[in-house]
Design a protein around this motif. Structure first.
Motif, PDB file in Angstrom:
ATOM      1  N   UNK A 102     -24.356  10.395  -7.438  1.00 30.07           N
ATOM      2  CA  UNK A 102     -22.391   9.137  -7.535  1.00 30.07           C
ATOM      3  C   UNK A 102     -21.638   9.630  -7.396  1.00 30.07           C
ATOM      4  N   UNK A 103     -21.756  10.792  -7.341  1.00 28.75           N
ATOM      5  CA  UNK A 103     -19.985  11.917  -6.778  1.00 28.75           C
ATOM      6  C   UNK A 103     -19.760  11.578  -5.165  1.00 28.75           C
ATOM      7  N   UNK A 104     -20.841  10.857  -4.282  1.00 36.11           N
ATOM      8  CA  UNK A 104     -20.944  10.282  -2.904  1.00 36.11           C
ATOM      9  C   UNK A 104     -20.123   9.253  -2.404  1.00 36.11           C
ATOM     10  N   UNK A 105     -20.700   8.394  -3.336  1.00 38.20           N
ATOM     11  CA  UNK A 105     -20.423   7.507  -3.323  1.00 38.20           C
ATOM     12  C   UNK A 105     -18.845   7.142  -3.422  1.00 38.20           C
ATOM     13  N   UNK A 106     -18.553   7.779  -4.970  1.00 38.52           N
ATOM     14  CA  UNK A 106     -16.945   7.574  -5.201  1.00 38.52           C
ATOM     15  C   UNK A 106     -16.264   8.538  -4.389  1.00 38.52           C
ATOM     16  N   UNK A 107     -16.612   8.938  -3.573  1.00 43.73           N
ATOM     17  CA  UNK A 107     -16.101   9.490  -2.107  1.00 43.73           C
ATOM     18  C   UNK A 107     -15.472   9.160  -0.781  1.00 43.73           C
ATOM     19  N   UNK A 108     -16.240   8.346  -1.035  1.00 46.91           N
ATOM     20  CA  UNK A 108     -16.463   7.399   0.161  1.00 46.91           C
ATOM     21  C   UNK A 108     -15.069   5.696   0.051  1.00 46.91           C
ATOM     22  N   UNK A 114     -17.636  10.112   5.924  1.00 47.61           N
ATOM     23  CA  UNK A 114     -19.351   9.981   6.047  1.00 47.61           C
ATOM     24  C   UNK A 114     -19.650  11.394   4.578  1.00 47.61           C
ATOM     25  N   UNK A 115     -21.092  11.728   5.116  1.00 46.80           N
ATOM     26  CA  UNK A 115     -20.942  12.781   3.946  1.00 46.80           C
ATOM     27  C   UNK A 115     -22.176  13.890   5.124  1.00 46.80           C
ATOM     28  N   UNK A 183     -19.567   2.397   7.255  1.00 42.99           N
ATOM     29  CA  UNK A 183     -20.246   1.622   6.891  1.00 42.99           C
ATOM     30  C   UNK A 183     -20.057   1.409   4.883  1.00 42.99           C
ATOM     31  N   UNK A 184     -20.555   2.174   3.526  1.00 38.31           N
ATOM     32  CA  UNK A 184     -19.945   1.949   2.917  1.00 38.31           C
ATOM     33  C   UNK A 184     -19.208   1.130   2.585  1.00 38.31           C
ATOM     34  N   UNK A 185     -17.887   1.747   3.286  1.00 41.50           N
ATOM     35  CA  UNK A 185     -16.126   0.169   2.685  1.00 41.50           C
ATOM     36  C   UNK A 185     -16.695  -0.635   3.337  1.00 41.50           C
ATOM     37  N   UNK A 186     -17.410  -0.590   4.430  1.00 40.76           N
ATOM     38  CA  UNK A 186     -16.537  -1.833   5.316  1.00 40.76           C
ATOM     39  C   UNK A 186     -17.721  -2.964   4.391  1.00 40.76           C
ATOM     40  N   UNK A 187     -19.231  -3.004   3.848  1.00 39.44           N
ATOM     41  CA  UNK A 187     -19.834  -3.613   3.127  1.00 39.44           C
ATOM     42  C   UNK A 187     -19.089  -3.732   2.120  1.00 39.44           C
ATOM     43  N   UNK A 215     -28.179   4.623  -4.952  1.00 40.45           N
ATOM     44  CA  UNK A 215     -26.290   4.913  -5.966  1.00 40.45           C
ATOM     45  C   UNK A 215     -25.641   3.867  -4.927  1.00 40.45           C
ATOM     46  N   UNK A 216     -25.448   3.447  -3.092  1.00 41.88           N
ATOM     47  CA  UNK A 216     -24.975   2.486  -2.869  1.00 41.88           C
ATOM     48  C   UNK A 216     -25.202   1.180  -3.538  1.00 41.88           C
ATOM     49  N   UNK A 217     -26.100   1.114  -3.692  1.00 41.86           N
ATOM     50  CA  UNK A 217     -26.856  -0.357  -3.920  1.00 41.86           C
ATOM     51  C   UNK A 217     -25.863  -1.241  -4.973  1.00 41.86           C
ATOM     52  N   UNK A 218     -26.667   0.194  -6.074  1.00 38.45           N
ATOM     53  CA  UNK A 218     -25.753  -0.775  -7.466  1.00 38.45           C
ATOM     54  C   UNK A 218     -23.910  -0.361  -7.894  1.00 38.45           C
ATOM     55  N   UNK A 219     -23.302   0.305  -6.698  1.00 35.14           N
ATOM     56  CA  UNK A 219     -22.399   0.364  -6.842  1.00 35.14           C
ATOM     57  C   UNK A 219     -22.098  -1.235  -6.292  1.00 35.14           C
ATOM     58  N   UNK A 220     -22.278  -1.407  -5.157  1.00 39.66           N
ATOM     59  CA  UNK A 220     -22.451  -2.458  -4.135  1.00 39.66           C
ATOM     60  C   UNK A 220     -22.921  -3.855  -5.611  1.00 39.66           C
TER      61      UNK A 220
END
Length: 362
Positions: A102-108, A114-115, A183-187, A215-220
């Motif tokens: 979750x912290x990593x997705x926030x960082x993205x 990347x991470x 990609x996470x930011x592009x998505x 976590x990526x799916x939940x945030x999106x």
């Protein structure tokens, strides 16, 4: 040479890296990995975010590796300062836990490109397990187009179409997306802008390790009108739902009766990738009665190009790549454009309006 991912060691010159971690042991281990590579050098280290900002004030680095959990100033706070005052490519180094994900997705979202995940916590004696991944991602980060990465503007509108998907209501349509670095930011620029009643299932491969795609799916999903979830083996794919390949597993799609079903597998990596865009696209190429819009966005390497070519050879396909102007790393989109002769090369802000026009027009 980084043959697993296709890196040939040339073209960038020496990549200078700042390594930030509160553990002296981890700083040395990461620095040793970097210095063993002929195209990289760990120029300096920092013991926390505050120390890193002082170093960045005095020197310029091509890439920063940034631990998340640190005393005095942690990685997330430091990242905010770096993006504001010393914008440069940052790779987060995170624990492979739900909290770490979750912290990593926030960082993205805050600007990290990347991470990598520490295999066994803050002090990972087995860090060598992600050495190859770390080197690959540093090399990719050094190629990042920071002006594109930091651009947050969104342009609404519709585009004229030179090639369109069939629009009869009975036509069977699929949207497939492949992406990697950035990609996470592009998505996040595309999926929340798709119309609520999007009339097709969406299948996504984002290069990520296990524990992070959920976590990526939940945030999106929280940001979007459509439903977004991590794909589950055997589930029936529904229109208006986006399915993200689980980290560390391949996603395929097969037909079962009148439905499409997700197939999540532990098959070996393809060209170093699991999940692989090529694996997903190759499975879609078998669905000859369907019409696929296949989109390749930012990422290093060529994953997806061969699979896209397969789709084009086997069915009605609309091939789209993100433009060089906005791609954080113009590797995968370039390979797709060159190999499969994409129909459109679109700026990131143009993609969602274009997809809505293609799929949702009456």
């Amino acid at each position: 040479m980084h043959t697993k991912y296709g890196y040939d060691g040339g073209g960038l010159g020496m990549i200078n890296v700042l390594v930030v971690d509160d553990s002296a042991f981890m700083r040395k281990l990461i620095s040793d990995f970097i210095n063993e590579h002929p195209g990289m050098k760990a120029n300096d280290t920092a013991r926390n975010g505050k120390d890193a900002l002082q170093k960045l004030t005095k020197h310029k680095y091509d890439v920063v590796t940034l631990d998340i959990e640190m005393p005095e100033m942690g990685g997330l706070e430091a990242l905010t300062h770096i993006m504001n005052d010393h914008p440069c490519p940052v790779i987060m180094v995170s624990s492979l836990t739900q909290e770490g994900a979750e912290q990593t997705m926030q960082a993205m979202e805050e600007g990290a490109v990347d991470f990598v995940g520490k295999p066994s916590g803050a002090i990972s004696l087995d860090l060598h397990l992600i050495k190859e991944d770390l080197i690959f991602k540093i090399e990719a980060a050094a190629k990042v187009n920071m002006s594109a990465h930091l651009n947050k503007k969104t342009i609404p509108g519709r585009l004229p179409a030179k090639k369109t998907l069939p629009h009869k209501i009975e036509e069977k349509k699929i949207l497939a997306i492949g992406t990697s670095t950035g990609g996470p930011k592009a998505l996040q620029n595309v999926l929340p802008c798709l119309e609520r009643n999007f009339p097709a299932p969406i299948f996504i491969v984002q290069h990520m390790p296990p524990a992070f795609t959920e976590s990526l799916a939940k945030r999106l999903d929280h940001l979007s009108s459509i439903s977004i979830k991590e794909a589950v083996d055997g589930e029936v794919a529904k229109k208006g739902t986006a399915y993200i390949a689980p980290g560390g597993k391949h996603l395929k799609v097969r037909k079962m009766g009148m439905s499409l079903v997700n197939e999540v597998t532990n098959a070996p990596p393809l060209n170093g990738h699991r999940p692989s865009v090529d694996v997903l696209f190759s499975s879609l190429a078998e669905l000859k009665e369907y019409h696929t819009a296949a989109l390749i966005m930012t990422g290093m390497g060529s994953d997806g190009a061969k699979g896209l070519l397969e789709i084009k050879k086997n069915q009605s396909c609309l091939a789209v790549a993100e433009s060089k102007k906005t791609a954080v790393v113009y590797g995968m989109p370039k390979a797709a454009a060159n190999t499969a002769e994409t129909d459109y090369n679109l700026d990131l802000d143009e993609i969602a309006p274009f997809l809505n026009q293609q799929f949702c027009r009456t």
